[in-house]
Design a protein around this motif. Structure first.
Motif, PDB file in Angstrom:
ATOM      1  N   ASN A  15      27.558  -1.380 -27.519  1.00  0.00           N
ATOM      2  CA  ASN A  15      28.297  -0.137 -27.759  1.00  0.00           C
ATOM      3  C   ASN A  15      28.024   0.364 -29.168  1.00  0.00           C
ATOM      4  OD1 ASN A  15      29.876  -1.729 -29.450  1.00  0.00           O
ATOM      5  ND2 ASN A  15      31.565  -1.908 -27.993  1.00  0.00           N
ATOM      6  N   SER A  16      28.760   1.360 -29.620  1.00  0.00           N
ATOM      7  CA  SER A  16      28.499   1.972 -30.930  1.00  0.00           C
ATOM      8  C   SER A  16      28.790   1.023 -32.098  1.00  0.00           C
ATOM      9  CB  SER A  16      29.319   3.248 -31.081  1.00  0.00           C
ATOM     10  OG  SER A  16      30.698   2.959 -30.967  1.00  0.00           O
ATOM     11  N   GLN A  17      29.576  -0.024 -31.881  1.00  0.00           N
ATOM     12  CA  GLN A  17      29.848  -1.012 -32.930  1.00  0.00           C
ATOM     13  C   GLN A  17      28.907  -2.216 -32.830  1.00  0.00           C
ATOM     14  OE1 GLN A  17      32.540   0.124 -30.953  1.00  0.00           O
ATOM     15  NE2 GLN A  17      33.148   1.629 -32.481  1.00  0.00           N
ATOM     16  N   ASN A  18      27.836  -2.094 -32.036  1.00  0.00           N
ATOM     17  CA  ASN A  18      26.856  -3.152 -31.786  1.00  0.00           C
ATOM     18  C   ASN A  18      27.443  -4.368 -31.085  1.00  0.00           C
ATOM     19  OD1 ASN A  18      24.833  -1.630 -32.912  1.00  0.00           O
ATOM     20  ND2 ASN A  18      24.958  -2.609 -34.899  1.00  0.00           N
TER      21      ASN A  18
END
Length: 92
Positions: free
Chosen positions: A43-46
């Motif tokens: 996701n966008s937070q890795n």
């Protein structure tokens, strides 16, 4: 008489060990490519998602993707973390 037998058998034994070692080395190299590595999307937070896909860790031209050639890139999930950072490669 015993030394004559030893002198005749020693080269054959050395050749047999060399051939056996060569076959063993080749089989060990190909064994690692048989086991697929689970790849995960991020996701966008890795952080790793829960959608595993079979990939390979051996570097190749094409990256492993979740759906065909255009899906999300699959990453390796470390055992001690939930951060996906290392991209995986498309299996053969």
């Amino acid at each position: 008489m015993k030394t004559l037998n030893l002198k005749n058998m020693l080269p054959a034994a050395v050749i047999a060990m060399a051939v056996g070692g060569a076959f063993m080395t080749t089989s060990m190299q190909s064994a690692s490519t048989l086991d697929p590595k689970d790849g995960f999307t991020r996701n966008s937070q890795n952080e790793c998602s829960t959608v595993p896909v079979d990939c390979d860790t051996t570097p190749k031209q094409q990256l492993c993707r979740v759906s065909g050639d255009t899906g999300a890139i699959a990453y390796d999930k470390p055992e001690d973390s939930n951060i996906c950072a290392e991209p995986l490669f498309k299996p053969n």
